[in-house]
Design a protein around this motif. Sequence first.
Motif, PDB file in Angstrom:
ATOM      1  N   PHE A 112      52.361  41.682  32.168  1.00  0.00           N
ATOM      2  CA  PHE A 112      51.036  42.478  32.246  1.00  0.00           C
ATOM      3  C   PHE A 112      50.001  41.346  31.939  1.00  0.00           C
ATOM      4  O   PHE A 112      49.195  40.947  32.621  1.00  0.00           O
ATOM      5  CB  PHE A 112      50.767  43.903  31.766  1.00  0.00           C
ATOM      6  N   GLN A 113      50.128  40.864  30.728  1.00  0.00           N
ATOM      7  CA  GLN A 113      49.258  40.140  30.205  1.00  0.00           C
ATOM      8  C   GLN A 113      49.103  38.665  30.764  1.00  0.00           C
ATOM      9  O   GLN A 113      47.904  38.201  31.178  1.00  0.00           O
ATOM     10  CB  GLN A 113      49.503  39.732  28.779  1.00  0.00           C
ATOM     11  N   HIS A 114      50.525  38.246  31.147  1.00  0.00           N
ATOM     12  CA  HIS A 114      50.646  37.013  32.138  1.00  0.00           C
ATOM     13  C   HIS A 114      49.690  36.991  33.188  1.00  0.00           C
ATOM     14  O   HIS A 114      49.294  35.850  33.841  1.00  0.00           O
ATOM     15  CB  HIS A 114      52.167  36.811  32.255  1.00  0.00           C
ATOM     16  N   ASN A 115      49.637  38.080  33.827  1.00  0.00           N
ATOM     17  CA  ASN A 115      49.122  38.283  35.345  1.00  0.00           C
ATOM     18  C   ASN A 115      47.488  38.659  34.962  1.00  0.00           C
ATOM     19  O   ASN A 115      46.831  38.210  36.006  1.00  0.00           O
ATOM     20  CB  ASN A 115      49.841  39.410  36.171  1.00  0.00           C
ATOM     21  N   LEU A 116      47.179  39.311  34.052  1.00  0.00           N
ATOM     22  CA  LEU A 116      45.928  39.591  33.708  1.00  0.00           C
ATOM     23  C   LEU A 116      44.998  38.451  33.593  1.00  0.00           C
ATOM     24  O   LEU A 116      43.909  38.285  33.924  1.00  0.00           O
ATOM     25  CB  LEU A 116      45.752  40.529  32.699  1.00  0.00           C
ATOM     26  N   ARG A 117      45.356  37.672  32.580  1.00  0.00           N
ATOM     27  CA  ARG A 117      44.450  36.545  32.138  1.00  0.00           C
ATOM     28  C   ARG A 117      43.966  35.524  33.130  1.00  0.00           C
ATOM     29  O   ARG A 117      42.935  35.302  32.967  1.00  0.00           O
ATOM     30  CB  ARG A 117      45.289  35.788  31.017  1.00  0.00           C
ATOM     31  N   PRO A 118      44.878  35.058  34.015  1.00  0.00           N
ATOM     32  CA  PRO A 118      44.197  34.136  35.013  1.00  0.00           C
ATOM     33  C   PRO A 118      43.226  34.671  35.894  1.00  0.00           C
ATOM     34  O   PRO A 118      42.196  34.143  36.069  1.00  0.00           O
ATOM     35  CB  PRO A 118      45.463  33.236  35.597  1.00  0.00           C
ATOM     36  N   ILE A 119      43.252  36.046  35.909  1.00  0.00           N
ATOM     37  CA  ILE A 119      42.451  36.625  36.920  1.00  0.00           C
ATOM     38  C   ILE A 119      41.233  36.925  36.159  1.00  0.00           C
ATOM     39  O   ILE A 119      39.987  36.603  36.709  1.00  0.00           O
ATOM     40  CB  ILE A 119      42.847  38.040  37.444  1.00  0.00           C
ATOM     41  N   VAL A 120      41.268  37.440  34.809  1.00  0.00           N
ATOM     42  CA  VAL A 120      39.950  37.586  34.296  1.00  0.00           C
ATOM     43  C   VAL A 120      39.147  36.442  34.162  1.00  0.00           C
ATOM     44  O   VAL A 120      37.995  36.060  34.301  1.00  0.00           O
ATOM     45  CB  VAL A 120      40.124  38.206  32.901  1.00  0.00           C
ATOM     46  N   LEU A 121      39.855  35.268  33.764  1.00  0.00           N
ATOM     47  CA  LEU A 121      39.282  33.901  33.624  1.00  0.00           C
ATOM     48  C   LEU A 121      38.572  33.347  34.779  1.00  0.00           C
ATOM     49  O   LEU A 121      37.512  32.691  34.959  1.00  0.00           O
ATOM     50  CB  LEU A 121      40.398  32.983  32.961  1.00  0.00           C
ATOM     51  N   LYS A 122      39.192  33.625  35.859  1.00  0.00           N
ATOM     52  CA  LYS A 122      38.889  33.156  37.382  1.00  0.00           C
ATOM     53  C   LYS A 122      37.532  34.202  37.738  1.00  0.00           C
ATOM     54  O   LYS A 122      36.635  33.900  38.415  1.00  0.00           O
ATOM     55  CB  LYS A 122      39.788  33.319  38.265  1.00  0.00           C
ATOM     56  N   LYS A 123      37.512  35.507  37.379  1.00  0.00           N
ATOM     57  CA  LYS A 123      36.463  36.471  37.847  1.00  0.00           C
ATOM     58  C   LYS A 123      35.800  37.133  36.532  1.00  0.00           C
ATOM     59  O   LYS A 123      35.643  38.214  36.202  1.00  0.00           O
ATOM     60  CB  LYS A 123      37.128  37.612  38.245  1.00  0.00           C
ATOM     61  N   THR A 124      35.227  36.021  35.691  1.00  0.00           N
ATOM     62  CA  THR A 124      34.521  36.580  34.535  1.00  0.00           C
ATOM     63  C   THR A 124      33.472  37.280  34.903  1.00  0.00           C
ATOM     64  O   THR A 124      32.938  38.295  33.955  1.00  0.00           O
ATOM     65  CB  THR A 124      34.200  35.382  33.636  1.00  0.00           C
ATOM     66  N   ASP A 125      32.809  37.092  35.793  1.00  0.00           N
ATOM     67  CA  ASP A 125      31.474  37.873  36.166  1.00  0.00           C
ATOM     68  C   ASP A 125      31.859  39.336  36.335  1.00  0.00           C
ATOM     69  O   ASP A 125      31.143  40.395  36.025  1.00  0.00           O
ATOM     70  CB  ASP A 125      30.591  37.084  37.356  1.00  0.00           C
ATOM     71  N   LEU A 126      32.741  39.652  37.221  1.00  0.00           N
ATOM     72  CA  LEU A 126      33.237  40.850  37.431  1.00  0.00           C
ATOM     73  C   LEU A 126      33.723  41.496  36.379  1.00  0.00           C
ATOM     74  O   LEU A 126      33.382  42.825  36.226  1.00  0.00           O
ATOM     75  CB  LEU A 126      34.437  40.818  38.609  1.00  0.00           C
ATOM     76  N   PHE A 164      29.688  33.317  27.780  1.00  0.00           N
ATOM     77  CA  PHE A 164      28.814  34.339  27.162  1.00  0.00           C
ATOM     78  C   PHE A 164      28.231  34.558  25.890  1.00  0.00           C
ATOM     79  O   PHE A 164      27.367  35.270  25.732  1.00  0.00           O
ATOM     80  CB  PHE A 164      29.840  35.771  27.216  1.00  0.00           C
ATOM     81  N   LYS A 165      28.418  33.409  25.252  1.00  0.00           N
ATOM     82  CA  LYS A 165      27.604  33.093  24.094  1.00  0.00           C
ATOM     83  C   LYS A 165      26.111  33.251  24.154  1.00  0.00           C
ATOM     84  O   LYS A 165      25.372  33.787  23.184  1.00  0.00           O
ATOM     85  CB  LYS A 165      28.177  31.630  23.232  1.00  0.00           C
ATOM     86  N   ASP A 166      25.694  32.475  25.248  1.00  0.00           N
ATOM     87  CA  ASP A 166      24.324  32.454  25.413  1.00  0.00           C
ATOM     88  C   ASP A 166      23.718  33.492  26.317  1.00  0.00           C
ATOM     89  O   ASP A 166      22.559  34.050  26.466  1.00  0.00           O
ATOM     90  CB  ASP A 166      23.742  30.871  26.106  1.00  0.00           C
ATOM     91  N   ARG A 167      24.722  33.942  27.087  1.00  0.00           N
ATOM     92  CA  ARG A 167      24.424  34.977  28.242  1.00  0.00           C
ATOM     93  C   ARG A 167      24.101  36.382  27.713  1.00  0.00           C
ATOM     94  O   ARG A 167      23.231  37.369  28.024  1.00  0.00           O
ATOM     95  CB  ARG A 167      25.425  35.238  29.157  1.00  0.00           C
TER      96      ARG A 167
END
Length: 188
Positions: A112-126, A164-167
Amino acid sequence: MKNTIAIIFILLLCQVNGQSVESIELKNALMELKKDKSLKTQKKYFELFPDSFEDFLKMFGFENGKEAPLYDGFEYVEAFFAIDSISESQQMKKWINISIDGYWDADAVNYFQHNLRPIVLKKTDLAYELLKKYTDEEIESFFYFFFNEIHPQYKNVPSELERFKDRDEKFYRLLSAAHKRALIDSGH
């Protein structure tokens, strides 16, 4: 009457085999999905998939020396992340819900983590847009799960999240605290 007896028999059989009705339904939904990737079958599979980390472990985990009904779960997790007929927002929300209160474990959790990470890193705004609707504790819990693993691959917060540090300073503080705690808990 015959239907009632049949249902009772199926429930008893499930208990003997250690499988819940939910696991049997998910198993059947996966078989349907393999034959037909229509919106209807994808939606059914998506809805039957566990909604929380606790339910995920009950379905795919290994606890107290006992395998869950669908232990390992590789093909189930892969099929879950391969769904393409459900909106990204709905999927991300469910991924977040499963991740909250989660921690690294072998097999299905790791998949689950292996699949989740790249999507979250690609879709950070969502991910950000949806996570902002959660409590501080839930946001930190999500990121703890995101970073938690036995051999950490993220020694530093990834650049995709570093922005997100600045945002949003508060959001980044929660993310960063989760990252630090996950590194400490890894033992490495």
